[in-house]
Design an enzyme around this catalytic site. Structure first.
Site, short mmCIF file in Angstrom:
data_model
loop_
_atom_site.label_atom_id
_atom_site.label_comp_id
_atom_site.label_asym_id
_atom_site.label_seq_id
_atom_site.Cartn_x
_atom_site.Cartn_y
_atom_site.Cartn_z
N GLU A 1 -3.01 -4.58 -2.99
CA GLU A 1 -3.47 -5.53 -4.01
C GLU A 1 -3.44 -4.90 -5.40
O GLU A 1 -2.96 -5.48 -6.36
CB GLU A 1 -4.90 -6.00 -3.70
CG GLU A 1 -5.05 -6.78 -2.42
CD GLU A 1 -5.38 -5.90 -1.22
OE1 GLU A 1 -4.83 -4.78 -1.12
OE2 GLU A 1 -6.18 -6.34 -0.37
N ASN B 1 0.83 -1.21 0.00
CA ASN B 1 0.00 0.00 0.00
C ASN B 1 0.87 1.26 0.00
O ASN B 1 1.92 1.32 0.65
CB ASN B 1 -1.01 -0.01 1.15
CG ASN B 1 -0.41 -0.13 2.53
OD1 ASN B 1 0.63 -0.74 2.69
ND2 ASN B 1 -1.07 0.44 3.52
N GLU C 1 0.38 5.28 0.56
CA GLU C 1 -0.54 6.33 0.99
C GLU C 1 -0.06 7.71 0.51
O GLU C 1 1.08 7.87 0.08
CB GLU C 1 -0.70 6.27 2.51
CG GLU C 1 -1.32 4.93 2.94
CD GLU C 1 -1.65 4.84 4.42
OE1 GLU C 1 -1.22 5.73 5.19
OE2 GLU C 1 -2.32 3.86 4.79
N CYS D 1 -10.52 -3.33 -4.80
CA CYS D 1 -9.50 -4.33 -5.14
C CYS D 1 -10.15 -5.62 -5.62
O CYS D 1 -9.66 -6.27 -6.56
CB CYS D 1 -8.59 -4.61 -3.94
SG CYS D 1 -7.46 -3.24 -3.58
N CYS E 1 -4.14 0.70 -2.52
CA CYS E 1 -3.99 -0.54 -1.74
C CYS E 1 -2.87 -1.41 -2.32
O CYS E 1 -2.53 -1.32 -3.51
CB CYS E 1 -5.28 -1.35 -1.78
SG CYS E 1 -6.69 -0.56 -0.99
N CYS F 1 -10.47 -4.65 0.04
CA CYS F 1 -11.60 -3.72 -0.13
C CYS F 1 -12.36 -4.04 -1.43
O CYS F 1 -11.88 -4.78 -2.29
CB CYS F 1 -11.10 -2.28 -0.14
SG CYS F 1 -10.33 -1.78 -1.70
N1 THU Z 1 -5.29 -1.48 2.52
C1 THU Z 1 -4.72 -2.29 1.60
O1 THU Z 1 -3.66 -2.00 1.05
N2 THU Z 1 -5.35 -3.45 1.31
C2 THU Z 1 -6.45 -3.92 1.96
O2 THU Z 1 -6.90 -5.02 1.67
C3 THU Z 1 -7.08 -3.12 2.99
C4 THU Z 1 -6.56 -1.74 3.15
C5 THU Z 1 -4.58 -0.26 2.88
C6 THU Z 1 -5.16 1.03 2.38
C7 THU Z 1 -4.58 2.00 3.38
O3 THU Z 1 -3.27 2.35 2.99
C8 THU Z 1 -4.48 1.21 4.66
O4 THU Z 1 -4.53 -0.16 4.28
C9 THU Z 1 -5.57 1.49 5.67
O5 THU Z 1 -6.81 1.35 5.13
#
Ligand code: THU
Length: 157
Positions: free
Chosen positions: A75, A62, A64, A115, A73, A112
């Site tokens: 994935e 991930n 940000e 994804c 994310c 999510c």
């Molecule tokens: N996140 C992912 O990368 N994958 C998931 O399956 C759930 C959420 C990340 C997005 C964000 O950077 C952090 O987790 C918190 O939501």
């Protein structure tokens, strides 16, 4: 009216060592991918790894951003990296893992909806099932196809 049910089956493993060698390796790659996580806001680190039809493994984590929705994310980072670098290959499997406070989360992380939709499209594009492996420290869930975590897929392509 007829009441119907959609049932979802999956495999549960106590550890990655119980899995096939290729699934075990994909779980390990997802854990390694955690090192690429950039999560200064949530401090929730997610790693993902996809295996392609020739065995190549591509990692993602991930990413940000101060403009929150601009982040991505793990994935989708992994799938889009694979799609961009290996357009001729199919994604056959994806593994995902999360780490918080320095520890792999005990429960498997649930991707999510966005994804899941992207997984669905790569699965449709390949014409073959894409397995989804959700890794937790205490248990690992393996779904045989994306449909199992996204019933009634929209795949009008
Ligand atoms: N996140 C992912 O990368 N994958 C998931 O399956 C759930 C959420 C990340 C997005 C964000 O950077 C952090 O987790 C918190 O939501």
């Amino acid at each position: 009216m007829v009441r119907k049910e959609i049932r979802i089956g999956y495999e549960e493993y106590a550890s990655a060592g119980e899995m096939s060698p290729e699934d075990h390796a994909l779980c390990q790659a997802a854990v390694e991918a955690l090192e690429g996580s950039y999560a200064p806001y949530s401090h929730f680190h997610v790693g993902a790894a996809v295996r392609l039809s020739d065995g190549t493994v591509v990692k993602g984590a991930n990413q940000e951003n101060a403009a929150y929705p601009s982040g991505l994310c793990a994935e989708r980072t992994a799938m889009f990296a694979a799609g961009a670098a290996y357009p001729g290959l199919d994604i056959v499997s994806i593994a995902v893992v999360a780490r918080q406070d320095g520890r792999i989360c005990s429960d498997p992380v649930a991707p999510c909806g966005a994804c899941r939709q992207v997984m669905a499209q790569y699965q449709t594009k390949s014409g073959k099932p894409m397995s989804v492996i959700l890794v937790g420290a205490d248990r690992i869930m393996k779904f045989a196809r994306v449909d199992d975590i996204l019933p009634l897929i929209f795949d009008n392509i």
